[in-house]
Design an enzyme around this catalytic site. Structure first.
Site, PDB file in Angstrom:
ATOM      1  N   TYR A   5      -1.277  -0.203  10.678  1.00 15.69           N
ATOM      2  CA  TYR A   5      -1.315  -0.596   9.270  1.00 15.69           C
ATOM      3  C   TYR A   5      -0.003  -0.220   8.588  1.00 15.69           C
ATOM      4  CZ  TYR A   5      -3.286  -1.112   4.546  1.00 15.69           C
ATOM      5  OH  TYR A   5      -3.532  -1.499   3.252  1.00 15.69           O
ATOM      6  N   SER A  48       0.869  -1.177   0.000  1.00 14.56           N
ATOM      7  CA  SER A  48       0.000   0.000   0.000  1.00 14.56           C
ATOM      8  C   SER A  48       0.902   1.220   0.000  1.00 14.56           C
ATOM      9  CB  SER A  48      -0.879   0.001   1.256  1.00 14.56           C
ATOM     10  OG  SER A  48      -1.476   1.271   1.465  1.00 14.56           O
TER      11      SER A  48
END
Length: 237
Positions: free
Chosen positions: A152, A139
């Protein structure tokens, strides 16, 4: 890689970009082993995609189950050709509000699950006489930190480091490793994470076509990292 008749393993295959990857690869003549926990969604996908899609109901955080499946599925004459580590989730919130359960869930799915499957697939790829490819879906959160997504961030920064080390470890075994850093994609990820979306998000099929391009590059041509973004994302407030 010529994708025709190649065995491609995709985690998180039951929806979103995982399902889009499966569709795009099967349209190229590949064989997909789609891994996810939701049996009904996998069965629906098989009805849509046909016999080249093999649904695999599996929790990638269960290491014994992962090992058992790999050993029962692949052998000499039926080698894995590509592995797309796509399964991942995000739990967002200020660091003091992030629960231990949410932290450990992200670590288990986004990092441990990738490791469990990769470590079992790599020895079989080394036996494969053809070039192979591992693609890790990270990501843009693996490139920069942002408030409320620290946990995250940790997993995606970790996946970037794992990918870079793995690329250098496996390049002389004819195994490519690519780490992909997507920005916002129109999938259910943001709903599950409790985060807002915007009208200009990337589309899953466009991301899938990029993954197909990466797989189809010549054997001696490697894209080790690639960032994908919407051109016009949500403007800062």
């Amino acid at each position: 890689m010529n994708i025709t008749d190649k065995n491609v393993i995709i985690t998180g295959a039951s929806s979103g970009i995982g399902a889009a990857f499966a569709k795009a690869i099967i349209e190229k003549g590949g064989v997909v082993y789609g891994i996810a926990r939701r049996q009904e969604r996998l069965q629906e996908l098989q009805r849509d995609l046909g016999d080249r899609f093999h649904p695999v109901v599996l929790d990638i955080t269960d290491e014994p189950a992962v090992s058992t499946w790999v050993e029962a599925t692949f052998s000499a004459g039926n080698y894995p050709d590509a592995l797309i580590n796509n399964a991942g989730l995000g739990k967002f919130g200020n660091v003091e509000d992030l629960s231990l359960d949410d932290w450990h869930t992200m670590m288990n799915v986004n990092l441990n699950g990738v490791f469990y499957l990769t470590r079992k697939i790599v020895p079989m790829m080394k036996q494969n006489p053809a070039h192979c490819h591992i693609i890790n879906i990270a990501s843009v959160a693996g490139l920069m930190g942002n408030p409320t997504i620290s946990g995250y961030n940790v997993t995606k920064f970790g996946l970037r480091g794992f990918s870079d080390a793995l690329f250098k470890e496996l390049r002389y075994d004819a195994i490519k490793v690519t780490c992909v850093f997507p920005g916002s994609i129109a999938t259910e990820f943001f709903d599950l994470a409790g985060s807002s979306t915007h009208p200009n998000m990337m589309q899953a099929q466009d991301v899938a076509s990029t993954i197909v391009h990466i797989l189809e590059t010549p054997d001696n041509f490697l894209i080790d990292e690639i960032t994908l973004r919407p051109l016009n994302p949500k403007r800062p407030e």
